[in-house]
Design a protein around this motif. Structure first.
Motif, PDB file in Angstrom:
ATOM      1  N   PRO A 160     -14.141  19.707 -19.365  1.00 27.88           N
ATOM      2  CA  PRO A 160     -15.355  19.486 -18.544  1.00 27.88           C
ATOM      3  C   PRO A 160     -15.433  18.081 -17.950  1.00 27.88           C
ATOM      4  O   PRO A 160     -16.095  17.874 -16.934  1.00 27.88           O
ATOM      5  CB  PRO A 160     -16.497  19.736 -19.525  1.00 27.88           C
ATOM      6  CG  PRO A 160     -15.896  20.535 -20.641  1.00 27.88           C
ATOM      7  CD  PRO A 160     -14.467  20.117 -20.732  1.00 27.88           C
ATOM      8  N   ASN A 161     -14.760  17.134 -18.589  1.00 23.97           N
ATOM      9  CA  ASN A 161     -14.820  15.738 -18.126  1.00 23.97           C
ATOM     10  C   ASN A 161     -13.582  15.350 -17.314  1.00 23.97           C
ATOM     11  O   ASN A 161     -13.219  14.167 -17.246  1.00 23.97           O
ATOM     12  CB  ASN A 161     -14.962  14.798 -19.322  1.00 23.97           C
ATOM     13  CG  ASN A 161     -16.228  15.055 -20.101  1.00 23.97           C
ATOM     14  OD1 ASN A 161     -17.306  15.210 -19.522  1.00 23.97           O
ATOM     15  ND2 ASN A 161     -16.117  15.105 -21.426  1.00 23.97           N
ATOM     16  N   ALA A 162     -12.937  16.323 -16.708  1.00 24.45           N
ATOM     17  CA  ALA A 162     -11.694  16.053 -15.978  1.00 24.45           C
ATOM     18  C   ALA A 162     -11.889  15.004 -14.894  1.00 24.45           C
ATOM     19  O   ALA A 162     -11.017  14.159 -14.657  1.00 24.45           O
ATOM     20  CB  ALA A 162     -11.155  17.347 -15.371  1.00 24.45           C
ATOM     21  N   ALA A 163     -13.028  15.031 -14.230  1.00 28.73           N
ATOM     22  CA  ALA A 163     -13.277  14.075 -13.144  1.00 28.73           C
ATOM     23  C   ALA A 163     -13.303  12.640 -13.642  1.00 28.73           C
ATOM     24  O   ALA A 163     -13.010  11.704 -12.879  1.00 28.73           O
ATOM     25  CB  ALA A 163     -14.594  14.413 -12.440  1.00 28.73           C
ATOM     26  N   GLU A 164     -13.661  12.427 -14.896  1.00 29.88           N
ATOM     27  CA  GLU A 164     -13.649  11.078 -15.475  1.00 29.88           C
ATOM     28  C   GLU A 164     -12.294  10.746 -16.099  1.00 29.88           C
ATOM     29  O   GLU A 164     -11.884   9.586 -16.137  1.00 29.88           O
ATOM     30  CB  GLU A 164     -14.735  10.937 -16.545  1.00 29.88           C
ATOM     31  CG  GLU A 164     -16.163  10.920 -16.023  1.00 29.88           C
ATOM     32  CD  GLU A 164     -16.667  12.298 -15.619  1.00 29.88           C
ATOM     33  OE1 GLU A 164     -16.301  13.280 -16.320  1.00 29.88           O
ATOM     34  OE2 GLU A 164     -17.389  12.405 -14.621  1.00 29.88           O
ATOM     35  N   ILE A 165     -11.586  11.772 -16.579  1.00 30.36           N
ATOM     36  CA  ILE A 165     -10.319  11.546 -17.286  1.00 30.36           C
ATOM     37  C   ILE A 165      -9.196  11.184 -16.312  1.00 30.36           C
ATOM     38  O   ILE A 165      -8.449  10.223 -16.524  1.00 30.36           O
ATOM     39  CB  ILE A 165      -9.930  12.794 -18.098  1.00 30.36           C
ATOM     40  CG1 ILE A 165     -10.929  13.023 -19.235  1.00 30.36           C
ATOM     41  CG2 ILE A 165      -8.515  12.652 -18.657  1.00 30.36           C
ATOM     42  CD1 ILE A 165     -10.708  14.329 -19.989  1.00 30.36           C
ATOM     43  N   VAL A 166      -9.074  11.942 -15.220  1.00 27.44           N
ATOM     44  CA  VAL A 166      -7.912  11.797 -14.330  1.00 27.44           C
ATOM     45  C   VAL A 166      -7.781  10.384 -13.762  1.00 27.44           C
ATOM     46  O   VAL A 166      -6.689   9.795 -13.794  1.00 27.44           O
ATOM     47  CB  VAL A 166      -7.968  12.849 -13.203  1.00 27.44           C
ATOM     48  CG1 VAL A 166      -6.884  12.571 -12.153  1.00 27.44           C
ATOM     49  CG2 VAL A 166      -7.790  14.248 -13.784  1.00 27.44           C
ATOM     50  N   PRO A 167      -8.842   9.763 -13.239  1.00 23.80           N
ATOM     51  CA  PRO A 167      -8.665   8.417 -12.667  1.00 23.80           C
ATOM     52  C   PRO A 167      -8.244   7.362 -13.690  1.00 23.80           C
ATOM     53  O   PRO A 167      -7.759   6.291 -13.299  1.00 23.80           O
ATOM     54  CB  PRO A 167     -10.059   8.094 -12.102  1.00 23.80           C
ATOM     55  CG  PRO A 167     -10.705   9.415 -11.892  1.00 23.80           C
ATOM     56  CD  PRO A 167     -10.217  10.271 -13.000  1.00 23.80           C
ATOM     57  N   GLU A 168      -8.420   7.654 -14.986  1.00 24.50           N
ATOM     58  CA  GLU A 168      -8.053   6.685 -16.023  1.00 24.50           C
ATOM     59  C   GLU A 168      -6.636   6.887 -16.540  1.00 24.50           C
ATOM     60  O   GLU A 168      -6.142   6.091 -17.344  1.00 24.50           O
ATOM     61  CB  GLU A 168      -9.037   6.790 -17.197  1.00 24.50           C
ATOM     62  CG  GLU A 168     -10.480   6.480 -16.825  1.00 24.50           C
ATOM     63  CD  GLU A 168     -10.642   5.063 -16.294  1.00 24.50           C
ATOM     64  OE1 GLU A 168      -9.955   4.156 -16.795  1.00 24.50           O
ATOM     65  OE2 GLU A 168     -11.449   4.877 -15.362  1.00 24.50           O
TER      66      GLU A 168
END
Length: 558
Positions: free
Chosen positions: A44-52
C-alpha cells in the motif's frame, strides 16, 4: 603498421580481464539480482517506498524484468531516479546515444502523454537539448502557402500556422518517438513546445552535450564509477604485511598454507556477512557494506571496459572483485569471523581487494624472476609487460609465443595467473583444448594455484638440463635430453634412472624454480616426474653404433 594496430586493438580488449578466459560466473546476486518489483507494487505504501530505493538496484530490476512489464512502477520514480537511469542506459562510453535515450523514455509515453511530458520536462535542460540536437529543422513563414512544396509535404504544423518543423531522421522508431514527444509537449505546455523547437534548432552544436556529459560524470562518480586512470589505482600494490600486523597485534599469525588448510571452500566474506547478521549488525550497516562492494565493482568498470548498463559484464566484475576482496579479508582476518567483522566495518572494499590482489602479485613476481633466472626466451618481454601492468599485452605474448613451447596446459595456467583478474584452472573442457577457470576466492585456491605453478616451473626447469635451445617445444627437449643422457651414461642406463637423476637435481636446485609457500616439495617433485614420464612414454634408445652424431631414428615411439 597494420599488424601493430591490430595487435594493439587485441591487447586492449584482453586488458579488460573479465572475459578473456573460459569461466562460468554465477547468476547475478546482491543488488544485481534486482528488486522484487511485484512485491513492492503490491505494498500500500509503494508510492513512498519506490523513490527511496537505490537507483542502481532499481535500474537493474527494471532491465531484468523488462520496463514494458513494469509500467505501473514508472510513475512512482522520482525525477532524480529517472535522470540517473538515463545516465546508465542512454550512453555508450562518453557519448550520448539519442536512440537509446528515446527508447528509455518511450514506455512513459505508453502510460500517457502527460507522463512523457513530465519526465522529459523534469530532466536538466542540457539533457533535453543534447538529446534533441540536430533532429529538428524549423521554418517560419508569414503564410503557410509560402512554404516550399517539398518541405510542406513532410513538415509538421504548429498551431500558429507560421511555425513548421521537420524531423531529420531516417529511423522509423526515432521519428515515431519524436512525433509522440512533440504531441505530448503541445498538449501539456504549448509555450514549452515552441521553446524546445527553438533551442534544439539554434543552440550551438555540442555545447549542451558537453555540459550534460560533465554533470553525468559527477553523478557516476557518486555511484563509484571513476575514470580509467583512477580505476588503475585500484590495482596498485599494497603493503599487505603491514595491514596484517595492524589487525593482528599479537603477531601470532599463521602461514598461508596453514590458513588455507583450515579454511573452507567458499568465500570467507560470505561467512563474515552471515556472522554479522547473527551478531545483530544493523540493517543500515549491512546495506552500507553491500553498497561499498557494489561501488568497488562500479569502480572496476572503467578498467574492465564495462558500461553501466552491461549487467552481464558488471556481474563478472562483481564476482571477480568479490573473490579478491574475500581473499584479502581471509588473509587479514586469519580465518577469524569476529575479526573479519571488525575489518569489513573499518577497511574499505577497495583496500581489501588490493590486499587479495597483492597476495597473487607475490606469486606473479616470483614466476617472472624464475623465468629470467632460467634465461627463458622472451622472459625480458614478460618482465617489461609485468612492470607496466600491461595485462593484455602479457596474454597476447603468452598466447602467441609461449603456448607452443611450454604446452597448452602450462600456457593456460600462466594466462590465468597474469590475467588482470587472476584466475585458477578448475577443469578441462570436453574438447580438451581449453581449461575452465574460476576466480581465486580463498587461500585454499591460491595455494592450489601455487602448486600448479610449482609443478609447471619444475617441469620447465628440467628442460634446461640439456643445454638445448629453449625456443622449441619442451616435450621435444626432454626427449632429446633423456636420449642423450642414456647414450652418454658410462654403464647401463634407462628412463627410470634418468628420471631419478633429474629428480635429485630438481631437489638440489629447488631455489632456482620454486615459487610460493616453501612446503610440499616431495609431492611436487613426484608430480613433475610424472609429467616428464608422460612425455617420455614409449621412449626406446637403441645401442650406439660407433658414431657420435645423434641418429634421429633412435627414437621409436610405441
Amino acid at each position: 603498421m597494420e599488424n601493430r594496430l591490430s595487435d594493439s586493438f587485441v591487447a586492449a580488449s584482453l586488458d579488460a580481464g573479465h572475459q578473456n578466459l573460459a569461466w562460468e560466473p554465477g547468476p547475478p546476486s546482491g543488488f544485481l539480482a534486482g528488486i522484487d518489483l511485484k512485491a513492492i507494487l503490491s505494498d500500500p505504501n509503494a508510492a513512498e517506498i519506490v523513490p527511496e530505493l537505490p537507483t542502481q538496484a532499481l535500474y537493474y530490476a527494471l532491465k531484468q524484468q523488462g520496463v514494458e512489464d513494469a509500467l505501473d512502477l514508472l510513475p512512482l520514480l522520482s525525477p532524480e531516479q529517472v535522470e540517473r537511469m538515463l545516465d546508465y542506459d542512454a550512453w555508450t562510453q562518453d557519448e550520448l546515444v539519442p536512440k537509446k535515450f528515446f527508447s528509455f523514455l518511450k514506455p512513459f509515453g505508453e502510460i500517457s502523454r502527460e507522463q512523457l511530458y513530465e519526465r522529459f520536462a523534469d530532466l536538466d535542460e542540457e539533457y533535453q537539448l543534447a538529446a534533441l540536437q540536430g533532429f529538428f529543422r524549423v521554418h517560419e513563414v508569414e503564410d503557410p502557402y509560402d512554404l516550399p512544396e517539398d518541405i510542406a509535404e513532410k513538415a509538421y504544423r504548429m498551431p500558429c500556422n507560421k511555425i513548421f518543423y521537420e524531423i531529420l531522421s531516417e529511423d522509423a522508431d526515432e521519428i515515431a518517438f519524436l512525433e509522440e514527444l512533440m504531441e505530448s509537449l503541445k498538449e501539456n505546455n504549448m509555450r514549452y513546445a515552441y521553446a524546445i523547437l527553438g533551442h534544439s534548432t539554434y543552440s550551438p552544436p555540442g555545447e549542451a552535450l558537453a555540459e550534460v556529459a560533465r554533470f553525468r560524470r559527477g553523478r557516476l562518480e557518486d555511484d563509484g564509477f571513476v575514470s580509467y586512470e583512477e580505476s588503475l589505482s585500484i590495482f596498485a600494490p599494497i603493503d599487505h604485511a603491514s595491514l596484517l600486523k595492524k589487525w593482528n597485534e599479537s603477531e601470532r599469525t599463521q602461514d598461508l598454507t596453514s590458513l588455507a588448510l583450515q579454511g573452507g571452500s567458499g568465500l570467507f566474506l560470505d561467512a563474515v556477512m552471515l556472522a554479522a547478521r547473527d551478531e545483530n549488525v544493523s540493517i543500515d550497516e549491512l546495506y552500507q557494506l553491500h553498497q561499498s562492494f557494489l561501488y568497488l565493482a562500479n569502480a572496476l568498470c572503467a578498467a574492465g571496459q564495462v558500461a553501466p548498463d552491461d549487467i552481464a559484464g558488471l556481474n563478472r566484475l562483481l564476482e571477480q572483485g568479490k573473490a579478491l576482496l574475500s581473499l584479502g579479508l581471509e588473509y587479514l582476518g586469519q580465518g577469524d569471523l569476529g575479526l573479519g567483522i571488525r575489518i569489513v566495518r573499518n577497511e574499505s572494499a577497495r583496500t581489501l581487494f588490493r590486499v587479495g590482489l597483492s597476495l597473487v602479485d607475490v606469486v606473479r613476481e616470483e614466476v617472472v624472476q624464475r623465468f629470467e633466472a632460467m634465461n627463458w626466451p622472451r622472459a625480458d618481454r614478460l618482465r617489461r609487460f609485468y612492470i607496466a601492468r600491461q595485462w593484455g599485452q602479457m596474454l597476447l605474448e603468452l598466447d602467441r609465443h609461449w603456448v607452443t613451447h611450454v604446452g597448452l596446459q602450462a600456457g593456460e595456467v600462466l594466462k590465468g595467473l597474469f590475467n588482470r583478474f587472476p584466475m585458477v584452472p578448475m577443469r578441462m573442457m570436453q574438447d580438451q583444448n581449453r581449461i575452465v577457470f574460476a576466480p581465486i576466492v580463498n587461500l585454499r585456491e591460491l595455494l592450489q594455484l601455487e602448486k600448479n605453478l610449482q609443478s609447471i616451473m619444475g617441469y620447465l626447469y628440467a628442460a634446461t638440463f640439456s643445454g638445448l635451445p629453449l625456443n622449441q617445444p619442451v616435450d621435444l627437449i626432454l626427449r632429446e635430453s633423456a636420449m642423450a643422457t642414456i647414450r652418454n651414461a658410462p654403464g647401463d642406463s634407462n628412463v627410470p634412472r634418468v628420471l631419478e637423476q633429474w629428480k635429485e637435481r630438481l631437489r638440489a636446485d629447488q631455489a632456482r624454480w620454486w615459487v610460493g609457500e616453501p612446503t610440499g616439495l616431495d609431492e611436487i617433485l613426484d608430480t613433475v616426474i610424472d609429467m616428464i614420464h608422460e612425455e617420455l612414454h614409449g621412449l626406446i634408445v637403441l645401442p650406439r653404433a660407433g658414431r657420435s652424431v645423434h641418429d634421429s631414428q633412435s627414437e621409436v615411439p610405441t
